[in-house]
Design a protein around this motif. Sequence first.
Motif, PDB file in Angstrom:
ATOM      1  N   ASP A 101     -31.022  65.464 -41.265  1.00  0.00           N
ATOM      2  CA  ASP A 101     -29.830  66.273 -41.003  1.00  0.00           C
ATOM      3  C   ASP A 101     -29.524  66.998 -42.306  1.00  0.00           C
ATOM      4  O   ASP A 101     -29.109  66.383 -43.291  1.00  0.00           O
ATOM      5  CB  ASP A 101     -28.657  65.387 -40.585  1.00  0.00           C
ATOM      6  CG  ASP A 101     -27.494  66.187 -40.015  1.00  0.00           C
ATOM      7  OD1 ASP A 101     -27.265  67.319 -40.493  1.00  0.00           O
ATOM      8  OD2 ASP A 101     -26.801  65.682 -39.099  1.00  0.00           O
ATOM      9  N   THR A 140     -24.479  67.713 -43.340  1.00  0.00           N
ATOM     10  CA  THR A 140     -23.567  66.712 -42.821  1.00  0.00           C
ATOM     11  C   THR A 140     -22.581  66.320 -43.909  1.00  0.00           C
ATOM     12  O   THR A 140     -22.910  66.337 -45.098  1.00  0.00           O
ATOM     13  CB  THR A 140     -24.332  65.476 -42.292  1.00  0.00           C
ATOM     14  OG1 THR A 140     -23.404  64.511 -41.777  1.00  0.00           O
ATOM     15  CG2 THR A 140     -25.191  64.835 -43.371  1.00  0.00           C
ATOM     16  N   THR A 182     -25.715  74.970 -37.645  1.00  0.00           N
ATOM     17  CA  THR A 182     -24.797  73.874 -37.263  1.00  0.00           C
ATOM     18  C   THR A 182     -24.163  74.140 -35.892  1.00  0.00           C
ATOM     19  O   THR A 182     -22.952  74.082 -35.721  1.00  0.00           O
ATOM     20  CB  THR A 182     -23.701  73.647 -38.325  1.00  0.00           C
ATOM     21  OG1 THR A 182     -22.865  74.813 -38.440  1.00  0.00           O
ATOM     22  CG2 THR A 182     -24.302  73.319 -39.681  1.00  0.00           C
ATOM     23  N   THR A 187     -24.063  72.415 -33.211  1.00  0.00           N
ATOM     24  CA  THR A 187     -23.377  71.286 -32.584  1.00  0.00           C
ATOM     25  C   THR A 187     -21.881  71.344 -32.841  1.00  0.00           C
ATOM     26  O   THR A 187     -21.064  71.162 -31.926  1.00  0.00           O
ATOM     27  CB  THR A 187     -23.946  69.961 -33.124  1.00  0.00           C
ATOM     28  OG1 THR A 187     -25.331  69.875 -32.788  1.00  0.00           O
ATOM     29  CG2 THR A 187     -23.223  68.764 -32.540  1.00  0.00           C
ATOM     30  N   THR A 233     -25.742  69.097 -38.432  1.00  0.00           N
ATOM     31  CA  THR A 233     -24.692  68.857 -37.438  1.00  0.00           C
ATOM     32  C   THR A 233     -23.293  69.116 -37.964  1.00  0.00           C
ATOM     33  O   THR A 233     -22.361  69.277 -37.194  1.00  0.00           O
ATOM     34  CB  THR A 233     -24.764  67.418 -36.921  1.00  0.00           C
ATOM     35  OG1 THR A 233     -24.644  66.512 -38.028  1.00  0.00           O
ATOM     36  CG2 THR A 233     -26.079  67.165 -36.208  1.00  0.00           C
ATOM     37  N   ASN A 283     -26.241  62.441 -34.957  1.00  0.00           N
ATOM     38  CA  ASN A 283     -26.339  63.224 -33.729  1.00  0.00           C
ATOM     39  C   ASN A 283     -27.241  64.438 -33.899  1.00  0.00           C
ATOM     40  O   ASN A 283     -27.060  65.454 -33.230  1.00  0.00           O
ATOM     41  CB  ASN A 283     -24.926  63.673 -33.315  1.00  0.00           C
ATOM     42  CG  ASN A 283     -24.850  64.110 -31.872  1.00  0.00           C
ATOM     43  OD1 ASN A 283     -25.597  63.610 -31.034  1.00  0.00           O
ATOM     44  ND2 ASN A 283     -23.954  65.025 -31.573  1.00  0.00           N
ATOM     45  N   VAL A 284     -28.234  64.355 -34.792  1.00  0.00           N
ATOM     46  CA  VAL A 284     -29.070  65.523 -35.031  1.00  0.00           C
ATOM     47  C   VAL A 284     -29.918  65.869 -33.811  1.00  0.00           C
ATOM     48  O   VAL A 284     -30.331  67.023 -33.639  1.00  0.00           O
ATOM     49  CB  VAL A 284     -29.951  65.316 -36.279  1.00  0.00           C
ATOM     50  CG1 VAL A 284     -31.118  64.390 -36.010  1.00  0.00           C
ATOM     51  CG2 VAL A 284     -30.438  66.656 -36.833  1.00  0.00           C
ATOM     52  N   SER A 326     -28.810  66.232 -30.919  1.00  0.00           N
ATOM     53  CA  SER A 326     -28.042  67.237 -30.174  1.00  0.00           C
ATOM     54  C   SER A 326     -28.242  68.620 -30.766  1.00  0.00           C
ATOM     55  O   SER A 326     -28.276  69.623 -30.048  1.00  0.00           O
ATOM     56  CB  SER A 326     -26.552  66.883 -30.155  1.00  0.00           C
ATOM     57  OG  SER A 326     -25.971  67.064 -31.431  1.00  0.00           O
ATOM     58  N   GLU A 327     -28.378  68.692 -32.102  1.00  0.00           N
ATOM     59  CA  GLU A 327     -28.604  69.983 -32.734  1.00  0.00           C
ATOM     60  C   GLU A 327     -29.946  70.563 -32.317  1.00  0.00           C
ATOM     61  O   GLU A 327     -30.066  71.771 -32.088  1.00  0.00           O
ATOM     62  CB  GLU A 327     -28.539  69.851 -34.255  1.00  0.00           C
ATOM     63  CG  GLU A 327     -28.662  71.158 -35.004  1.00  0.00           C
ATOM     64  CD  GLU A 327     -27.467  72.096 -34.819  1.00  0.00           C
ATOM     65  OE1 GLU A 327     -27.579  73.278 -35.220  1.00  0.00           O
ATOM     66  OE2 GLU A 327     -26.420  71.661 -34.284  1.00  0.00           O
TER      67      GLU A 327
END
Length: 346
Positions: free
Chosen positions: A49, A52, A221, A223, A268, A275-276, A278-279
């Motif tokens: 990530d 963050t 970014t 997300t 993210t 939650n990478v 989701s990215e």
Amino acid sequence: MNLHVRGTILPDGVTRDLWVLGDRITFERPRVESETVARGGFVLPGLVDVHTHPGAAEDGGFDGELFGEQVAAHREAGTALLRFPGLSGTVPDAVREAVGAPRMITAGRWLAWAGLSRKAEFHTVTEELAQAAAAEAVAHDGWCKIMGDWDFEAPPVPYDVMRAVVEAVHAVGGRVAAHCQSADGVLNAARAGIDSIEHGMGMPEESLGFMAANGAAYVPTLTAFAGSRAEVAARGTARSRVWLAGHDTMIRRVGEAHDAGVTVLAGTDSAPFGNVASEVGHLVAAGLPADVAVGAASWRAREFLGLPGIEEGGLADLTVYEADPRREPAVLAHPRRIVVRGQVVR
């Protein structure tokens, strides 16, 4: 105990055996006994990530305990390398040096030029932006973070100031990440040779040529912005409409940036942490080829940050999946095995 893994190694796609000796990878079978921790599946360099901000308290300060919890959430999701482009506090040594902790690349404080029209509590405001940026890069892990702009309407940091920052930081062997929201802010940063543009809302198409020529990365970014869109749209104000148009532009630029030769990376920004995956999904939805989107959170991100992937003598960060994430990116959220710094996390 040494570890043994057999699987299809990505991105090469070759099925082979590897061993983990301490914090290093080898393809040569060691003479000592090894524990097989994965057999079959697809093996990636540990997830990354690149944008963050763990530890950010509600009051804009830094919470060391919260930082530790949120870094742990990254690790439990298979994220083995984190870049912090701006922290309000110092990374606790106990967290950074813990067994199995993700590798961390810091960039120091958010630096804001005194000429910006609006300043947040967590910014460090300075008249001497170039000098401060170079000092942050030296004091941390070779990166610094500057605010290229703040509001959509107000003028951004001027080009000559941005260029002075780049020259000063590059002179000490560092790199610069720039928060940019406005079209002018992005263009000034791209022309100045900034190493990574964070967010890039309103990014003008002409900036892509500068970024490609300078080897800059784009970290949209998506997300974080996707999580805010419904709330912003509900406001129905002129400012919210500018935000929405900028969000549409940054999504469109993802695929265009890749086509132009710009490195697109996965970050993210904020909660939820770890939650990478989701990215990666958002990058695919924005037009990035699935294999490129997965690489943006794994091997390509490591390459950009100067770390090796899965190779002889490489770092022992691995995630193993049942399916090929290049064909099924959603599987990134479900690692079967996680190894970080040679330690089995899952």
